[in-house]
Write an enzyme that holds these catalytic residues in place. Structure first.
Site, PDB file in Angstrom:
ATOM      1  CB  CYS A   1      58.843  42.999  57.034  1.00  0.00           C
ATOM      2  SG  CYS A   1      59.296  43.055  54.985  1.00  0.00           S
TER       3      CYS A   1
ATOM      4  CE1 TYR B   1      60.947  34.769  50.872  1.00  0.00           C
ATOM      5  CE2 TYR B   1      60.237  33.742  53.142  1.00  0.00           C
ATOM      6  CZ  TYR B   1      60.335  34.727  51.956  1.00  0.00           C
ATOM      7  OH  TYR B   1      59.084  35.787  52.285  1.00  0.00           O
TER       8      TYR B   1
ATOM      9  N   GLY C   1      81.139  47.639  21.676  1.00  0.00           N
ATOM     10  CA  GLY C   1      80.329  47.802  20.559  1.00  0.00           C
ATOM     11  C   GLY C   1      78.774  46.701  20.576  1.00  0.00           C
TER      12      GLY C   1
ATOM     13  CD  GLU D   1      62.151  44.360  58.499  1.00  0.00           C
ATOM     14  OE1 GLU D   1      62.411  43.281  58.903  1.00  0.00           O
ATOM     15  OE2 GLU D   1      61.706  44.763  57.459  1.00  0.00           O
TER      16      GLU D   1
ATOM     17  CE  LYS E   1      59.947  40.195  59.629  1.00  0.00           C
ATOM     18  NZ  LYS E   1      60.946  40.742  58.599  1.00  0.00           N
TER      19      LYS E   1
ATOM     20  CG  ASN F   1      87.914  31.298  27.566  1.00  0.00           C
ATOM     21  OD1 ASN F   1      87.087  32.142  27.024  1.00  0.00           O
ATOM     22  ND2 ASN F   1      87.976  30.330  28.015  1.00  0.00           N
TER      23      ASN F   1
END
Length: 558
Positions: free
Chosen positions: A148, A118, A305, A41, A112, A385
């Site tokens: 697809c 979505y 680490g 596609e 298509k 922070n």
């Protein structure tokens, strides 16, 4: 009839480069006496092209490429996916289409029908849906060409749409003897099994062979696994391409007394297990992000680490080569000894460069600057922070000075609940493991040592130590969060399965914890909007596939 299914890895917008790839693969197929070669596609422009489709000069360039491809065809027929201009004056300006050509002439067009809108898909924004279809006939065989979603109708991992049309069935009813589906179907951890099940169901339902060509490689956060294949009329795979590779498979079509049979002329690749496919997906995603953008060949990351940065470093070394990876360990007064020594062991095992830059001078300077305003207050989140942001400054300075891309090392669990620092450990050009829950990070690291590398590549101490941000004395993640088994169970049900609070609490039994974690997820949407793009490997990843408002009252109403 000999058919080649090409598993292409295109670059979005690189029309010339993609066209050249198609030409090379076509010439190789012609030299191998292939009769029909099939590409995925939107092969000409790559997937997803997004708002590039709104540019008239982009569409014109695509049309020129299509004409070049058509003109250069010989006896070997070609099928390739491409945007097609809508010339009827109504609707959206382009279709998501496919052209079949042979001997210098176009012989068929397909468009298509079902346009996914979505998750990461937004096709109805750009494309006009096809309302009719017709067969393509070559060498006496009647092909039904789908694109697809046309064949994924009502079969997705999470069913967002239930379509009232079945293009594959419609083409079969017109007399199709072989179904073709060209796709740009993204990878998720469960996609290979889901895909095969979907294709098998179609073949069993319709009773004809199916040829499936899918894109491979990655574009931005979306990873495509390929997995192109051919199924005979008995729903058995007769050829299957390996995942994540740019390659091809060959099959043979023959007409028999019972109909058209397809047989494999290539192996049926074995689909790897969960951990291997996940590792390969992330390696592919990182490698293509750098090579396709052309930003840099080198990366830098902070090595704490801990297990997240360790996994990110392993993926980077595998994807780019150890000589292209720079780790920086940045201890503070709250860092354990292992934060440096474990990082040194990991870097030595991987063969990557490692630099140590202590952040205490920066932290002390910031606290001195802020002392008049902070005087009389207790050490808290602000001071924690400052340390994270000091590390972010160091990493971005190195990135700017030497041109390395900074890799973010945060995981999905932390990103979900906001257990991360804006402009600190959220800095980076790409989040490599942001779609992996912490429990998945642990599992993948153990698998890498035990199965993939068969040695203790990631030091055992990194895997066994309790997770900690090390921003205050004796800090552990469990001080602020439930144990990761519980946390990740809540997050998976809320994010991927989209279950409500009550249902999750009923299943897991701890309503107070469920309510607290879900509130943390909802309240930290503003942080995730400012996070780097992250490689997508789940059915619902943060980023373009999960769109929630920052300003909203739904959270307060529950």
């Amino acid at each position: 009839m000999k058919i080649r299914i090409v598993q292409l890895n295109p670059i979005v917008g690189d029309i010339k480069g993609n066209t050249d790839k198609i030409k090379r693969a076509y010439k190789e197929a012609s030299a191998a006496e292939v009769d029909f070669v099939i590409f995925p596609e939107l092969s000409t422009c790559g997937y997803p092209p997004m708002d590039l489709l709104e540019r008239s000069d982009f569409i014109e360039r695509v049309e020129d490429a299509c004409q070049t491809l058509i003109a250069e065809t010989g006896q070997t027929a070609i099928l390739f996916g491409t945007p097609l201009r809508n010339t009827n004056g109504k609707g959206r300006p382009v279709y998501n289409g496919a052209i079949t050509a042979r001997n210098g002439k176009e012989v068929h067009r397909a468009r298509k029908t079902l346009l996914p809108t979505y998750d990461v898909f937004d096709e109805f924004r750009y494309f006009e849906p096809e309302t009719t279809s017709r067969l393509c006939e070559l060498d006496g065989f009647r092909f039904g060409i789908t694109i697809c979603e046309d064949i994924w109708n009502n079969e997705n991992e999470v069913v967002y749409h239930v379509y009232d049309r079945n293009p594959a069935r419609e083409l079969t009813e017109q007399g199709a003897e072989v179904l073709i589906n060209i796709s740009a179907s993204p990878f998720t951890q469960k996609k290979p099994e889901l895909r095969l099940r979907m294709l098998v169901n179609h073949v069993r339902d319709l009773g004809i062979p199916l040829l499936y060509a899918n894109q491979a490689g990655a574009n931005t956060e979306i990873i495509f696994d390929g997995d192109s294949m051919a199924l005979n009329a008995h729903a058995q795979p007769v050829a299957r391409a390996p995942l994540f590779e740019e390659t091809f498979v060959d099959v043979l079509l023959n007409r028999t007394n019972s109909g058209v049979e397809v047989t494999g002329d290539s192996p049926v690749a074995v689909v790897p297990g969960k951990e291997e496919r996940l590792f390969k997906a992330l390696v592919c995603g990182l490698r293509d992000y750098l090579t396709k953008t052309g930003i840099s060949e080198d990366v830098v990351l902070g090595l704490s680490g801990g297990i997240d940065s360790a996994l990110t470093a392993v993926i980077a070394a595998e994807a780019l080569g150890s000589n292209h990876v720079l780790g920086i360990t940045m201890p503070s007064e709250f860092s354990s000894a292992g934060s440096v020594t474990d990082s040194e062991k990991l870097a030595a095992n991987l063969g990557i460069k490692l630099q140590e830059i202590a952040i205490k001078p920066a932290f002390d300077t910031f606290t001195d600057m802020l002392e008049p305003m902070f005087r009389g207050t207790e050490f808290g989140v602000a001071e924690e922070n400052i340390q994270s942001r000091s590390r972010g400054i160091v990493l971005m300075a190195v990135s700017n000075k030497f041109g390395h891309i900074l890799l973010n090392t945060g995981n999905k669990s932390e990103l979900a609940v906001g257990y991360c620092t804006l402009y600190g450990d959220m800095a980076g050009g790409l989040s490599v493991i942001s779609d992996l829950y912490k429990t998945e990070v642990f599992a993948l690291c153990r698998w890498l040592n035990d199965v993939w590398y068969k040695r203790e590549l990631i030091p055992r101490e990194i895997i066994t130590k309790p997770p900690s941000a090390e921003l205050r004395p004796d800090q552990k993640d469990s001080d602020s969060l439930p144990e990761y088994d519980m946390l990740d169970a809540i997050l998976y049900k809320y994010i991927e399965l989209q279950m409500g609070r009550d249902q999750i609490a009923e299943e897991l039994g701890d309503r107070e914890t469920v309510n607290r974690i879900i509130s943390m997820v909802d309240l930290n949407e503003y942080k995730r909007r400012q996070a780097p793009p992250g490689l997508r490997v789940s059915s619902k990843a943060f980023g373009s596939g999960r769109r929630l408002p920052i300003v909203q009252g739904w959270t307060r109403q529950r």
